[in-house]
Design an enzyme around this catalytic site. Sequence first.
Site, PDB file in Angstrom:
ATOM      1  N   THR A  92     -19.378   0.030   1.122  1.00 60.80           N
ATOM      2  CA  THR A  92     -19.731   1.216   1.915  1.00 60.80           C
ATOM      3  C   THR A  92     -19.356   2.452   1.104  1.00 60.80           C
ATOM      4  O   THR A  92     -18.422   3.172   1.447  1.00 60.80           O
ATOM      5  CB  THR A  92     -19.000   1.219   3.270  1.00 60.80           C
ATOM      6  OG1 THR A  92     -17.580   1.093   3.048  1.00 60.80           O
ATOM      7  CG2 THR A  92     -19.465   0.071   4.137  1.00 60.80           C
ATOM      8  N   GLU A 128      -4.519  -3.343  -3.351  1.00 59.16           N
ATOM      9  CA  GLU A 128      -4.858  -4.005  -4.609  1.00 59.16           C
ATOM     10  C   GLU A 128      -3.572  -4.377  -5.339  1.00 59.16           C
ATOM     11  O   GLU A 128      -2.638  -3.596  -5.438  1.00 59.16           O
ATOM     12  CB  GLU A 128      -5.727  -3.095  -5.474  1.00 59.16           C
ATOM     13  CG  GLU A 128      -7.113  -2.905  -4.896  1.00 59.16           C
ATOM     14  CD  GLU A 128      -8.082  -2.328  -5.895  1.00 59.16           C
ATOM     15  OE1 GLU A 128      -8.053  -2.731  -7.076  1.00 59.16           O
ATOM     16  OE2 GLU A 128      -8.872  -1.457  -5.498  1.00 59.16           O
ATOM     17  N   GLY A 152      -5.825   8.162  -6.145  1.00 59.94           N
ATOM     18  CA  GLY A 152      -7.206   7.762  -6.374  1.00 59.94           C
ATOM     19  C   GLY A 152      -7.415   6.339  -5.932  1.00 59.94           C
ATOM     20  O   GLY A 152      -6.794   5.863  -4.987  1.00 59.94           O
ATOM     21  N   CYS A 177     -10.104   3.338  -2.283  1.00 58.16           N
ATOM     22  CA  CYS A 177      -9.992   3.616  -0.843  1.00 58.16           C
ATOM     23  C   CYS A 177      -9.689   5.070  -0.494  1.00 58.16           C
ATOM     24  O   CYS A 177     -10.436   5.696   0.261  1.00 58.16           O
ATOM     25  CB  CYS A 177      -8.926   2.712  -0.228  1.00 58.16           C
ATOM     26  SG  CYS A 177      -9.395   0.966  -0.172  1.00 58.16           S
ATOM     27  N   LEU A 193       6.137   7.740  -1.822  1.00 58.24           N
ATOM     28  CA  LEU A 193       6.964   8.918  -2.094  1.00 58.24           C
ATOM     29  C   LEU A 193       7.213   9.082  -3.589  1.00 58.24           C
ATOM     30  O   LEU A 193       8.224   9.661  -3.983  1.00 58.24           O
ATOM     31  CB  LEU A 193       8.301   8.812  -1.348  1.00 58.24           C
ATOM     32  CG  LEU A 193       8.272   9.121   0.155  1.00 58.24           C
ATOM     33  CD1 LEU A 193       9.661   8.945   0.759  1.00 58.24           C
ATOM     34  CD2 LEU A 193       7.752  10.523   0.423  1.00 58.24           C
ATOM     35  N   SER A 194       6.310   8.579  -4.406  1.00 55.35           N
ATOM     36  CA  SER A 194       6.457   8.721  -5.855  1.00 55.35           C
ATOM     37  C   SER A 194       5.510   9.794  -6.363  1.00 55.35           C
ATOM     38  O   SER A 194       4.300   9.726  -6.134  1.00 55.35           O
ATOM     39  CB  SER A 194       6.150   7.387  -6.558  1.00 55.35           C
ATOM     40  OG  SER A 194       7.080   6.398  -6.175  1.00 55.35           O
ATOM     41  N   GLY A 220       3.263  11.840  -9.024  1.00 56.39           N
ATOM     42  CA  GLY A 220       2.404  11.319 -10.081  1.00 56.39           C
ATOM     43  C   GLY A 220       1.243  12.243 -10.378  1.00 56.39           C
ATOM     44  O   GLY A 220       1.245  13.416  -9.970  1.00 56.39           O
ATOM     45  N   ASN A 229      -5.138   5.693   5.841  1.00 55.88           N
ATOM     46  CA  ASN A 229      -5.344   6.158   4.474  1.00 55.88           C
ATOM     47  C   ASN A 229      -5.316   7.671   4.371  1.00 55.88           C
ATOM     48  O   ASN A 229      -4.857   8.228   3.364  1.00 55.88           O
ATOM     49  CB  ASN A 229      -6.658   5.603   3.922  1.00 55.88           C
ATOM     50  CG  ASN A 229      -6.510   4.173   3.443  1.00 55.88           C
ATOM     51  OD1 ASN A 229      -5.403   3.656   3.343  1.00 55.88           O
ATOM     52  ND2 ASN A 229      -7.617   3.520   3.143  1.00 55.88           N
TER      53      ASN A 229
END
Length: 429
Positions: free
Chosen positions: A89, A153, A255, A258, A248-249, A251, A206
């Site tokens: 989708t 993942e 991305g 999802c 809570l990291s 970076g 999400n």
Amino acid sequence: MDAERVVVIGCGYVGLTTGACLARLGHDVTCCDVDGDKIAKLARGEVEIREPDLDELVSEGVAAGSLRFTRDSARAVAAAEIVFLCLPTPMGADGAADLSAVETVADEVRELLPRGAVVVTKSTVPVGTAMRLTRLLGREDVAVVSNPEFLREGFAVQDFLHPARVVVGAEEQQAAERVASLYDPLDARAVLIDPVSAELVKYAANGFLATKLSYVNDLAELCERTGGDIDVVTEGMKRDHRVAPSFLSAGPGWGGSCLPKDTAALLHTADSAGVGFPLLCAAVRANTHHQARVVRKVVDCCGGDVSGSRIGLLGLTFKAGTGDLRDSPALAVARMLSDLGARLRGYDPTCAERSEVERTRCVADPYLAAEDADVVVLLTDWAEFAVLDWAKVAEVMRAPVLVDARNQLDPRALTREGMTWRGTGRTLR
């Protein structure tokens, strides 16, 4: 629990995990896909998706005869009791989820479904899809159920077999209970709700996680301006039981397959309903900002101009433990650096056989990525980067400068190895 005859349409990441795990739970599963080469490999137990334990589950199911693969979806559906739609989708130009694959398959199976069958949407689908499919199928004797997936993942099998929750949404209680019973062997309580709420749950989760990551990256920028340490700040936050410790990291932005797609779809749904959703809009804008902040650090390290500079990139996938490049923040950084004229060489353990990804020349090991580089940027925190010979990295670089976008490495240890280190939300004290 009674074993069900289950058909899974779509052998991608979600479909294959769903089929293999349902077979492990004792159901009779047939997985269908239009890709004949993929089906042939899966029938031999060959899994190309990089996911821990998935290949073993597939091989086990094939050997036991509880898991089969076929391109003949018509024959499979005609004998099915429950049909899972695990189809792509993708995000459309307007941010809405593209349901064309789901609707095409629904149209194809409409007349094939046995009386009393249940059609289940497993892929993330927008609000109203269950109602839409019910109208499209036009079968009063076939129920449509929403059963969203919550698979990370790198942890998909673990998440399926040890779920934090099982959400089932349906208008018909009997259909909902039937789908929920598929998971009876698992130690998880199924939440039976209406289909609209079930469809919203995945997007809501999400969207919240994306907002949480943007918030942490905003804090990291504040720490850089004030002299704070984001790792110390987030450690303090984690000790508050009201703040969940995950996501809570700091970076280089968020991305993957999802979060970008689901935040866009949620915003499209909100806009269609007349809801502004300013908080999520700000989180999406902040994500682009923080990707660009990584680029600005690289530019600063190159004296204000990266045109013609050689930049080494460590990590290209959106996170460690997966081969997924979709909407990777590492590739967003790469595109911006390339647009500024930088020459890019990148290493990722899952991309060794590729020649190029997003204008980044792929090389076979991290030392080749660093060779003659003006700056190396660590963008994905693969475990192997923590144990590199950083003295060797410094030796092969033109200028031994590292931008550690993930704060994976010990800055003092790097300094002792001759590297100049620049982190995210941290300063070298």
